[in-house]
Design a protein around this motif. Structure first.
Motif, PDB file in Angstrom:
ATOM      1  N   ALA A 121       0.818  -1.415  -0.065  1.00 10.90           N
ATOM      2  CA  ALA A 121       0.096   0.119  -0.011  1.00 10.90           C
ATOM      3  C   ALA A 121       0.932   1.307  -0.171  1.00 10.90           C
ATOM      4  CB  ALA A 121      -0.933   0.007   1.313  1.00 10.90           C
ATOM      5  N   HIS A 122       1.906   1.295   0.935  1.00  8.37           N
ATOM      6  CA  HIS A 122       2.544   2.461   1.114  1.00  8.37           C
ATOM      7  C   HIS A 122       3.457   2.650  -0.405  1.00  8.37           C
ATOM      8  CE1 HIS A 122       4.612   5.755   3.226  1.00  8.37           C
ATOM      9  NE2 HIS A 122       5.731   5.141   3.109  1.00  8.37           N
ATOM     10  N   LEU A 123       4.168   1.680  -0.969  1.00  6.38           N
ATOM     11  CA  LEU A 123       4.857   1.731  -2.381  1.00  6.38           C
ATOM     12  C   LEU A 123       3.883   2.330  -3.347  1.00  6.38           C
ATOM     13  CD1 LEU A 123       7.229  -1.120  -2.083  1.00  6.38           C
ATOM     14  CD2 LEU A 123       7.860   1.557  -1.867  1.00  6.38           C
ATOM     15  N   SER A 124       2.583   1.733  -3.464  1.00  6.54           N
ATOM     16  CA  SER A 124       1.850   1.968  -4.378  1.00  6.54           C
ATOM     17  C   SER A 124       1.316   3.424  -4.255  1.00  6.54           C
ATOM     18  CB  SER A 124       0.523   1.135  -4.390  1.00  6.54           C
ATOM     19  OG  SER A 124      -0.388   1.384  -3.397  1.00  6.54           O
ATOM     20  N   ILE A 125       1.371   4.130  -3.346  1.00  9.62           N
ATOM     21  CA  ILE A 125       0.717   5.367  -3.201  1.00  9.62           C
ATOM     22  C   ILE A 125       1.869   6.317  -3.437  1.00  9.62           C
ATOM     23  CG2 ILE A 125       0.205   7.337  -1.349  1.00  9.62           C
ATOM     24  CD1 ILE A 125      -1.299   5.084   0.118  1.00  9.62           C
ATOM     25  N   LEU A 177       8.414   4.095   6.827  1.00 11.55           N
ATOM     26  CA  LEU A 177       7.595   5.342   5.997  1.00 11.55           C
ATOM     27  C   LEU A 177       8.309   6.442   5.305  1.00 11.55           C
ATOM     28  CD1 LEU A 177       4.980   5.712   9.002  1.00 11.55           C
ATOM     29  CD2 LEU A 177       4.554   4.497   6.971  1.00 11.55           C
ATOM     30  N   ASN A 178       9.555   6.580   5.829  1.00 12.47           N
ATOM     31  CA  ASN A 178      10.108   7.794   5.414  1.00 12.47           C
ATOM     32  C   ASN A 178      11.570   7.764   5.028  1.00 12.47           C
ATOM     33  OD1 ASN A 178       7.819   9.304   6.500  1.00 12.47           O
ATOM     34  ND2 ASN A 178       8.865   9.172   8.533  1.00 12.47           N
ATOM     35  N   PHE A 179      12.269   6.484   4.846  1.00 13.59           N
ATOM     36  CA  PHE A 179      13.422   6.456   4.130  1.00 13.59           C
ATOM     37  C   PHE A 179      13.640   5.870   2.958  1.00 13.59           C
ATOM     38  CE2 PHE A 179      16.743   6.426   8.185  1.00 13.59           C
ATOM     39  CZ  PHE A 179      16.047   7.159   8.644  1.00 13.59           C
ATOM     40  N   LYS A 180      13.851   6.865   1.966  1.00 14.20           N
ATOM     41  CA  LYS A 180      13.666   6.547   0.658  1.00 14.20           C
ATOM     42  C   LYS A 180      14.859   5.550   0.168  1.00 14.20           C
ATOM     43  CE  LYS A 180      16.851  10.020  -1.257  1.00 14.20           C
ATOM     44  NZ  LYS A 180      16.678  11.194  -2.584  1.00 14.20           N
ATOM     45  N   GLY A 181      15.789   5.147   0.623  1.00 14.65           N
ATOM     46  CA  GLY A 181      16.695   4.174   0.321  1.00 14.65           C
ATOM     47  C   GLY A 181      16.324   2.787   0.642  1.00 14.65           C
ATOM     48  N   PHE A 182      15.589   2.803   1.872  1.00 17.04           N
ATOM     49  CA  PHE A 182      14.852   1.331   2.121  1.00 17.04           C
ATOM     50  C   PHE A 182      13.808   1.187   1.189  1.00 17.04           C
ATOM     51  CE2 PHE A 182      11.002  -0.241   3.987  1.00 17.04           C
ATOM     52  CZ  PHE A 182      11.642  -1.639   4.539  1.00 17.04           C
ATOM     53  N   ALA A 187      11.164  -1.490  -3.491  1.00 22.12           N
ATOM     54  CA  ALA A 187      10.439  -1.533  -4.789  1.00 22.12           C
ATOM     55  C   ALA A 187      11.523  -2.057  -5.853  1.00 22.12           C
ATOM     56  CB  ALA A 187      10.282  -0.096  -5.172  1.00 22.12           C
ATOM     57  N   HIS A 188      12.458  -2.070  -5.789  1.00 28.52           N
ATOM     58  CA  HIS A 188      13.574  -2.929  -6.687  1.00 28.52           C
ATOM     59  C   HIS A 188      13.341  -4.296  -6.473  1.00 28.52           C
ATOM     60  CE1 HIS A 188      16.971  -4.417  -8.796  1.00 28.52           C
ATOM     61  NE2 HIS A 188      17.318  -5.358  -7.626  1.00 28.52           N
ATOM     62  N   ARG A 189      13.070  -4.596  -5.259  1.00 31.56           N
ATOM     63  CA  ARG A 189      12.897  -6.162  -5.078  1.00 31.56           C
ATOM     64  C   ARG A 189      11.854  -6.693  -6.082  1.00 31.56           C
ATOM     65  NH1 ARG A 189      16.575  -7.712  -1.546  1.00 31.56           N
ATOM     66  NH2 ARG A 189      17.320  -6.698   0.224  1.00 31.56           N
ATOM     67  N   ILE A 190      10.857  -6.105  -5.764  1.00 32.24           N
ATOM     68  CA  ILE A 190       9.564  -6.249  -6.774  1.00 32.24           C
ATOM     69  C   ILE A 190       9.965  -6.374  -8.150  1.00 32.24           C
ATOM     70  CG2 ILE A 190       7.032  -5.594  -7.203  1.00 32.24           C
ATOM     71  CD1 ILE A 190       6.888  -4.579  -4.088  1.00 32.24           C
ATOM     72  N   ALA A 191      10.517  -5.184  -8.645  1.00 32.91           N
ATOM     73  CA  ALA A 191      10.760  -5.141  -9.818  1.00 32.91           C
ATOM     74  C   ALA A 191      11.624  -6.158 -10.254  1.00 32.91           C
ATOM     75  CB  ALA A 191      11.487  -3.810 -10.391  1.00 32.91           C
ATOM     76  N   ASN A 208      11.575   3.079 -13.492  1.00 31.16           N
ATOM     77  CA  ASN A 208      11.341   4.599 -14.128  1.00 31.16           C
ATOM     78  C   ASN A 208      10.771   5.313 -12.834  1.00 31.16           C
ATOM     79  OD1 ASN A 208      11.173   6.901 -15.850  1.00 31.16           O
ATOM     80  ND2 ASN A 208       9.065   6.477 -15.785  1.00 31.16           N
ATOM     81  N   ARG A 209       9.521   4.783 -12.244  1.00 33.11           N
ATOM     82  CA  ARG A 209       8.791   5.535 -11.220  1.00 33.11           C
ATOM     83  C   ARG A 209       9.734   5.726  -9.910  1.00 33.11           C
ATOM     84  NH1 ARG A 209       6.649   9.074 -11.195  1.00 33.11           N
ATOM     85  NH2 ARG A 209       5.294   8.935  -9.472  1.00 33.11           N
ATOM     86  N   VAL A 210      10.749   4.642  -9.555  1.00 36.92           N
ATOM     87  CA  VAL A 210      11.422   4.884  -8.365  1.00 36.92           C
ATOM     88  C   VAL A 210      12.460   5.834  -8.770  1.00 36.92           C
ATOM     89  CG1 VAL A 210      13.272   3.498  -7.106  1.00 36.92           C
ATOM     90  CG2 VAL A 210      11.105   2.483  -7.713  1.00 36.92           C
TER      91      VAL A 210
END
Length: 349
Positions: A121-125, A177-182, A187-191, A208-210
């Motif tokens: 949910a968090h990544l999709s938003i 919630l807030n650390f963009k590196g994490f 998101a890369h793991r899913i990709a 591309n979205r990341v």
């Protein structure tokens, strides 16, 4: 905010998650209503179908992938379960300090039964757009996460890595919630999972979205282990055939790229426990050995032996090529960037 039991007039119309002593019956299913966002929370033991709200730019009410539960538990499984429970406790504590964030924490953390649903949910938003709505991404992400528990385990290893190694990380929930590196790493793991399933178009779209949202670029073909810390992460570039081992720490503006002269397998291979300082470029199909350290601003063009330190442009081994100084600790865990600096430099201020 209101809350209603589906199909039951007996449940109270108001509910506070702050009271841990009052729990809904294990067979209940209930929705929360907050402005346009509606979320359905179900008990996973008796009802394995997840649903999502019916809004084109949020989540629609179509059945999606089931969450598969493992009946065999281990000490590590218990530890992972404890991590999610601890994150929920941290969220409640943050609400006590900042009540204005109650709805945000509830929709992001407290209403989700398991961490994979919250992450999806968090990544999709974060990554959703008008033409690629978050509801569509949620379906995709939660499907990948719930079908691969090794991926979920890697997520939790990464959470622990950030909390243990980054002194700026005050809690697991703040990292989540807030650390963009994490977030970019997950998101890369899913990709990468989609890439390995030959769903490369979707994988590249996520890449591309990341890149647009988090300001770093990781090719979905790159292989990344667990226990990863991307500290700050801005400007990080990782090429298609790069491989990163376990318990690796990488700072911002690092490039794991090619030399521009090769095709095929052309990117670096990073061993376990490696620390790579800010602004470093590692170019070509070179090997950074287990437990090695690369100083900030270095340009690495050749293999670096295990448990050694390479610094400079072009990078050279501290102690010399014939008898380099060997590290007795794992730099990817200690995050020590300055060990042995007095032994190779007379730099003073």
């Amino acid at each position: 905010m209101s809350l209603h039991i589906l199909g039951s007039p007996l449940f109270p119309h108001s509910f506070s998650h702050k009271n841990p002593t009052k729990k809904p019956h294990k067979n209940t299913v209930f929705c929360t209503h907050n402005s346009r966002t509606t979320q359905l929370l179900e008990n996973l033991e008796n009802n394995h179908k997840l649903t999502r709200p019916d809004y084109p730019d949020q989540f629609s009410c179509t059945p999606i992938h089931p969450v598969h539960t493992n009946t065999q538990t281990t000490d590590q499984d218990d530890e992972y379960d404890d991590l999610w429970l601890r994150m929920k406790d941290e969220a409640r504590s943050d609400i006590n300090h900042e009540p204005i964030l109650e709805n945000y924490y509830f929709s992001s953390i407290l209403c989700h039964p398991v961490i994979e649903c919250a992450l999806a949910a968090h990544l999709s938003i974060k990554l959703g757009t008008l033409s690629l709505p978050s509801g569509t991404l949620y379906d995709l992400f939660v499907g990948v996460l719930t079908e691969d528990q090794e991926l979920v385990a890697a997520v939790k290893h990464d959470l622990k890595a950030v909390k243990e190694r980054d002194p700026a990380c005050v809690s697991y929930v703040q990292c989540f919630l807030n650390f963009k590196g994490f977030l970019a790493c997950q998101a890369h793991r899913i990709a990468h999972k989609l890439w390995s399933q030959d769903r490369k178009i979707l994988a590249v779209i996520i890449q591309n979205r990341v890149s647009e949202v988090f300001a770093l670029d990781i090719h979905p073909g790159a292989k990344i282990g667990y226990g990863i810390l991307f500290d700050h992460a801005t400007g990080l570039v990782i090429g298609e055939t790069a491989v990163i081992g376990n318990n690796v720490s990488i700072l911002h503006n690092v490039t794991l790229g090619g030399t521009g002269k090769m095709s095929g397998d052309r990117h670096p291979k990073i061993g376990d426990g490696v620390l790579i300082g800010a602004g470093t470029c590692v170019l070509g199909n070179v090997r950074i050995g287990d437990g090695a350290k690369i100083g900030a601003g270095s340009v690495v063009l050749r293999d670096v032996p295990p448990r050694t330190t390479a610094v400079g442009n072009p990078a050279k081994l501290i102690g010399g090529k014939e008898n380099p100084i060997r590290l007795d600790k794992i730099p990817g865990l200690t995050m020590d960037h300055t060990l042995h600096i007095n032994e190779w430099s007379d730099y003073v201020i």
